[in-house]
Design an enzyme around this catalytic site. Structure first.
Site, PDB file in Angstrom:
ATOM      1  N   CYS A  78      -2.214  33.300   9.474  1.00  0.00           N
ATOM      2  CA  CYS A  78      -1.929  33.724  10.707  1.00  0.00           C
ATOM      3  C   CYS A  78      -1.606  32.676  11.876  1.00  0.00           C
ATOM      4  O   CYS A  78      -2.489  32.575  12.711  1.00  0.00           O
ATOM      5  CB  CYS A  78      -3.062  34.827  11.324  1.00  0.00           C
ATOM      6  SG  CYS A  78      -3.155  36.280   9.845  1.00  0.00           S
ATOM      7  N   GLU A  79      -0.530  32.197  11.993  1.00  0.00           N
ATOM      8  CA  GLU A  79      -0.166  31.016  12.814  1.00  0.00           C
ATOM      9  C   GLU A  79       1.560  31.174  12.581  1.00  0.00           C
ATOM     10  O   GLU A  79       1.945  31.241  11.833  1.00  0.00           O
ATOM     11  CB  GLU A  79      -0.626  29.769  12.252  1.00  0.00           C
ATOM     12  CG  GLU A  79      -2.021  29.539  12.250  1.00  0.00           C
ATOM     13  CD  GLU A  79      -2.301  28.726  13.821  1.00  0.00           C
ATOM     14  OE1 GLU A  79      -1.490  28.300  14.426  1.00  0.00           O
ATOM     15  OE2 GLU A  79      -3.475  28.384  13.578  1.00  0.00           O
TER      16      GLU A  79
ATOM     17  N   GLU B  83       0.837  -1.377  -0.017  1.00  0.00           N
ATOM     18  CA  GLU B  83      -0.060  -0.194   0.086  1.00  0.00           C
ATOM     19  C   GLU B  83       0.707   1.355  -0.040  1.00  0.00           C
ATOM     20  O   GLU B  83       0.779   2.127   0.938  1.00  0.00           O
ATOM     21  CB  GLU B  83      -0.921   0.030   1.193  1.00  0.00           C
ATOM     22  CG  GLU B  83      -1.940  -1.180   1.540  1.00  0.00           C
ATOM     23  CD  GLU B  83      -2.592  -1.336   2.886  1.00  0.00           C
ATOM     24  OE1 GLU B  83      -2.012  -0.250   3.632  1.00  0.00           O
ATOM     25  OE2 GLU B  83      -3.250  -1.834   3.220  1.00  0.00           O
ATOM     26  N   PRO B  84       1.769   1.472  -0.877  1.00  0.00           N
ATOM     27  CA  PRO B  84       2.489   2.606  -0.806  1.00  0.00           C
ATOM     28  C   PRO B  84       1.835   4.012  -1.238  1.00  0.00           C
ATOM     29  O   PRO B  84       0.722   3.973  -2.224  1.00  0.00           O
ATOM     30  CB  PRO B  84       3.546   2.298  -1.910  1.00  0.00           C
ATOM     31  CG  PRO B  84       2.867   1.479  -2.874  1.00  0.00           C
ATOM     32  CD  PRO B  84       1.793   0.675  -2.094  1.00  0.00           C
ATOM     33  N   GLY B  85       2.369   4.971  -0.546  1.00  0.00           N
ATOM     34  CA  GLY B  85       1.752   6.264  -1.006  1.00  0.00           C
ATOM     35  C   GLY B  85       2.914   7.286  -1.481  1.00  0.00           C
ATOM     36  O   GLY B  85       2.878   7.659  -2.693  1.00  0.00           O
ATOM     37  N   ARG B  86       3.507   7.694  -0.528  1.00  0.00           N
ATOM     38  CA  ARG B  86       4.390   8.598  -0.713  1.00  0.00           C
ATOM     39  C   ARG B  86       5.570   8.136  -1.827  1.00  0.00           C
ATOM     40  O   ARG B  86       6.134   8.864  -2.372  1.00  0.00           O
ATOM     41  CB  ARG B  86       5.303   8.846   0.579  1.00  0.00           C
ATOM     42  CG  ARG B  86       6.159  10.028   0.718  1.00  0.00           C
ATOM     43  CD  ARG B  86       7.138   9.926   1.986  1.00  0.00           C
ATOM     44  NE  ARG B  86       6.285   9.764   3.267  1.00  0.00           N
ATOM     45  CZ  ARG B  86       5.800  10.630   4.019  1.00  0.00           C
ATOM     46  NH1 ARG B  86       6.012  11.756   3.801  1.00  0.00           N
ATOM     47  NH2 ARG B  86       5.010  10.153   4.986  1.00  0.00           N
TER      48      ARG B  86
ATOM     49  N   TYR C  29       0.666  13.718   0.275  1.00  0.00           N
ATOM     50  CA  TYR C  29      -0.076  14.622   1.441  1.00  0.00           C
ATOM     51  C   TYR C  29       0.406  15.883   1.445  1.00  0.00           C
ATOM     52  O   TYR C  29       0.756  16.537   2.406  1.00  0.00           O
ATOM     53  CB  TYR C  29       0.838  14.028   2.588  1.00  0.00           C
ATOM     54  CG  TYR C  29       0.993  12.379   3.009  1.00  0.00           C
ATOM     55  CD1 TYR C  29      -0.435  12.122   3.263  1.00  0.00           C
ATOM     56  CD2 TYR C  29       2.060  11.548   2.536  1.00  0.00           C
ATOM     57  CE1 TYR C  29      -0.576  10.238   3.397  1.00  0.00           C
ATOM     58  CE2 TYR C  29       1.915  10.328   2.608  1.00  0.00           C
ATOM     59  CZ  TYR C  29       0.574   9.452   2.885  1.00  0.00           C
ATOM     60  OH  TYR C  29       0.627   8.268   3.080  1.00  0.00           O
TER      61      TYR C  29
ATOM     62  N   ARG D   1       2.521  20.013   5.837  1.00  0.00           N
ATOM     63  CA  ARG D   1       3.586  19.164   6.339  1.00  0.00           C
ATOM     64  C   ARG D   1       4.522  19.631   7.289  1.00  0.00           C
ATOM     65  O   ARG D   1       5.010  18.965   8.278  1.00  0.00           O
ATOM     66  CB  ARG D   1       4.311  17.981   5.155  1.00  0.00           C
ATOM     67  CG  ARG D   1       3.402  17.155   4.308  1.00  0.00           C
ATOM     68  CD  ARG D   1       4.153  16.092   3.348  1.00  0.00           C
ATOM     69  NE  ARG D   1       4.617  15.271   4.545  1.00  0.00           N
ATOM     70  CZ  ARG D   1       5.891  15.011   4.921  1.00  0.00           C
ATOM     71  NH1 ARG D   1       6.819  15.850   4.313  1.00  0.00           N
ATOM     72  NH2 ARG D   1       6.302  14.049   5.828  1.00  0.00           N
TER      73      ARG D   1
ATOM     74  N   TYR E  24       4.820  18.376  11.082  1.00  0.00           N
ATOM     75  CA  TYR E  24       5.480  17.327  11.276  1.00  0.00           C
ATOM     76  C   TYR E  24       7.142  17.985  11.148  1.00  0.00           C
ATOM     77  O   TYR E  24       7.939  17.270  11.202  1.00  0.00           O
ATOM     78  CB  TYR E  24       5.698  16.052  10.282  1.00  0.00           C
ATOM     79  CG  TYR E  24       4.289  15.573   9.841  1.00  0.00           C
ATOM     80  CD1 TYR E  24       3.682  14.761  10.954  1.00  0.00           C
ATOM     81  CD2 TYR E  24       3.807  15.829   8.675  1.00  0.00           C
ATOM     82  CE1 TYR E  24       2.313  14.473  10.649  1.00  0.00           C
ATOM     83  CE2 TYR E  24       2.364  15.170   8.360  1.00  0.00           C
ATOM     84  CZ  TYR E  24       1.833  14.665   9.096  1.00  0.00           C
ATOM     85  OH  TYR E  24       0.390  14.091   8.823  1.00  0.00           O
TER      86      TYR E  24
HETATM   87  N1  LLP Z   1      -1.511   1.920   4.522  1.00  0.00           N
HETATM   88  C1  LLP Z   1      -1.857   2.419   5.597  1.00  0.00           C
HETATM   89  C2  LLP Z   1      -2.995   1.583   6.335  1.00  0.00           C
HETATM   90  C3  LLP Z   1      -1.722   3.839   6.041  1.00  0.00           C
HETATM   91  O1  LLP Z   1      -2.183   4.252   7.190  1.00  0.00           O
HETATM   92  C4  LLP Z   1      -0.675   4.530   5.236  1.00  0.00           C
HETATM   93  C5  LLP Z   1      -0.363   5.947   5.773  1.00  0.00           C
HETATM   94  C6  LLP Z   1      -0.304   4.042   4.118  1.00  0.00           C
HETATM   95  C7  LLP Z   1      -0.599   2.856   3.590  1.00  0.00           C
HETATM   96  C8  LLP Z   1       0.827   4.627   3.275  1.00  0.00           C
HETATM   97  O2  LLP Z   1       1.934   5.064   3.724  1.00  0.00           O
HETATM   98  P1  LLP Z   1       3.000   5.941   2.802  1.00  0.00           P
HETATM   99  O3  LLP Z   1       3.610   4.736   1.738  1.00  0.00           O
HETATM  100  O4  LLP Z   1       2.589   6.864   2.098  1.00  0.00           O
HETATM  101  O5  LLP Z   1       4.037   6.002   3.829  1.00  0.00           O
HETATM  102  N2  LLP Z   1       0.374  12.763   6.337  1.00  0.00           N
HETATM  103  C9  LLP Z   1       1.869  12.221   6.775  1.00  0.00           C
HETATM  104  C10 LLP Z   1       1.714  10.664   6.295  1.00  0.00           C
HETATM  105  C11 LLP Z   1       0.724   9.845   7.112  1.00  0.00           C
HETATM  106  C12 LLP Z   1       0.675   8.363   6.665  1.00  0.00           C
HETATM  107  C13 LLP Z   1      -0.591   7.835   7.352  1.00  0.00           C
HETATM  108  N3  LLP Z   1      -0.750   6.454   6.758  1.00  0.00           N
HETATM  109  C14 LLP Z   1       2.771  13.003   6.100  1.00  0.00           C
HETATM  110  O6  LLP Z   1       2.430  13.684   5.502  1.00  0.00           O
HETATM  111  O7  LLP Z   1       4.063  12.432   6.395  1.00  0.00           O
END
Ligand code: LLP
Length: 409
Positions: free
Chosen positions: A341-342, A271-274, A370, A310, A314
């Site tokens: 204004c923060e 489940e990659p996102g980033r 993100y 971000r 973070y």
């Molecule tokens: N699967 C699940 C169940 C998750 O909760 C997440 C991310 C992913 C996959 C994808 O993770 P990735 O491959 O993108 O690392 N907003 C934060 C990141 C929060 C991630 C939440 N869960 C940021 O901007 O760093």
């Protein structure tokens, strides 16, 4: 190959000069490279090619339907965490049998939607959630495929606010609870336990925590003798935001995954996102004002924490690069801040930077994941536009929000 690069001091995304866009479009806006997205997807898949995984792009990283369509064409499925994300994934053409649904607090309506749409897996995060799904499924006279999410109690080095796999984190079930859940699953007659899932955090730059997680999964399979049809290994693979960030090396992990798959004869899901979206976009913004502080100059941008969260959330470091480079030097340190204004509406500080003038354009880098998905209307600011470049063509994939829509309530 980087699709976002300089040609003779001018920043380009694929074949389009960013400067030329700033003369046509009002800033700020997100600017993506389509080829970069496709290349990242391919390279992620190729890392794990031997185990032929199903890649479920984590929609929370970027939920723009046009971007999901690009990924769908590459063969991607989706990892969703809300009914809204589920509907977006389906609208983008992703088949329900490639969709997994995670999240600790799924509502009854969301569960019903997932059942109605016949998705691949509902990844359950608590015993009580399983009981509710079982009840709903019974009412509908259906048997529903679920995964159970493990909390492996593994400390993956990353920002404390994006770690998800330690005992104190709210996600998944502890090893002991998960084992007893598995051994009692027969009581929940309307559920099929098809998968075990895990996700230990995000922006992880070492492969060791992933390897340790695999060991915990082995232990569970050996103890329960349940040979899951799917093993969902989650996302979390980090990217290099800063020069000194060490690139994660997935080779040896990938070999372990392949051995694991063969040993337990399961299908692997990621489940990659980033890793797919992170480095594929910049946020183009204008220096609205320069202001002398007592020991630095503030470059006040027209993009703020509402547009890109971000850094404020973070303390993430995202480089800000000029749209047109010059050879002159700025006098003294320079801090890029936003208009909200923060105090936390600030981005990055440089001791040395090129000479900047008011109305110059700069780009916040690596904002594809993100970025837009975390943006908000804070300070009653409209959501900004998103644009995607395909070779030499620019296409608006989200229009800047009409201020009128913010004036309704
Ligand atoms: N699967 C699940 C169940 C998750 O909760 C997440 C991310 C992913 C996959 C994808 O993770 P990735 O491959 O993108 O690392 N907003 C934060 C990141 C929060 C991630 C939440 N869960 C940021 O901007 O760093």
């Amino acid at each position: 190959m980087s699709y976002i690069r300089y040609k003779n001091k001018n920043l380009f995304v694929e074949g389009v000069s960013v400067k030329s866009l700033t003369s046509k479009l009002s800033t700020p806006f997100y600017l993506y490279s389509k080829s970069n997205i496709a290349e990242n997807y391919k390279s992620f898949f190729n890392n794990f090619k031997k185990s032929n995984p199903l890649i479920c792009f984590s929609v929370k990283a970027n939920s723009n339907i046009q971007i999901l369509k690009v990924l769908k064409k590459m063969g991607s499925g989706a990892d969703v965490v809300s009914g809204g994300e589920l509907l977006k994934a389906i609208k983008s053409g992703i088949k329900p049998n490639k969709i997994v649904f995670s999240g600790v607090g799924k509502s009854e309506d969301e569960i019903k939607l997932a059942i109605r749409k016949k998705i691949l897996l509902i990844n359950v995060e608590s015993e009580n959630e399983a009981i509710l799904i079982n009840k709903i499924a019974g009412g509908l006279k259906k048997k529903i495929a679920i995964g159970i999410r493990l909390n492996p109690d593994i400390n993956a080095p990353t920002h404390k606010k994006i770690s998800t796999g330690k005992a104190e984190d709210k996600f998944g079930l502890s090893k002991t609870n998960l084992i007893s859940f598995c051994l009692n699953i027969k009581k929940l007659k309307n559920l099929k336990l098809n998968a075990i899932s895990v996700h230990i955090g995000s922006q992880i730059l070492s492969e060791n925590p992933f390897k340790k997680t695999l060991k915990v999964l082995e232990e569970i399979i050996e103890k329960t003798k349940i040979y899951f049809k799917f093993v969902d290994l989650g996302g979390g693979f980090g990217i290099t935001y800063k020069k000194n960030d060490k690139k994660i090396n997935l080779k040896s992990y990938s070999n372990l995954v392949d051995k694991f798959k063969k040993k337990y004869d399961c299908n692997i899901i990621f489940e990659p996102g980033r890793a797919i979206l992170g480095n594929t976009a910049i946020l183009v913004t204008k220096v609205q004002y320069l202001k002398k502080g007592s020991n630095k100059t503030f470059a006040i941008l027209n993009a703020g924490m509402n547009d890109f969260m971000r850094t404020a959330l973070y303390d993430a470091v995202h480089n800000i690069i000029p749209v047109v480079k010059n050879n002159k030097k700025n006098k003294g340190p320079l801090e890029f801040v936003g208009p909200i204004c923060e105090t936390t509406c600030k981005f990055v500080k440089y001791n040395k930077y090129q000479k900047l003038n008011q109305s110059d354009y700069v780009a916040i880098s690596d904002v594809g994941a993100y970025g837009a998905s975390l943006s908000s209307n804070y300070n009653t600011k409209p959501l900004i536009a998103e644009i995607i470049i395909n070779k030499s063509k620019a296409r608006i994939i989200r229009k800047k929000q009409d201020i009128k829509s913010l004036l309704k309530q």
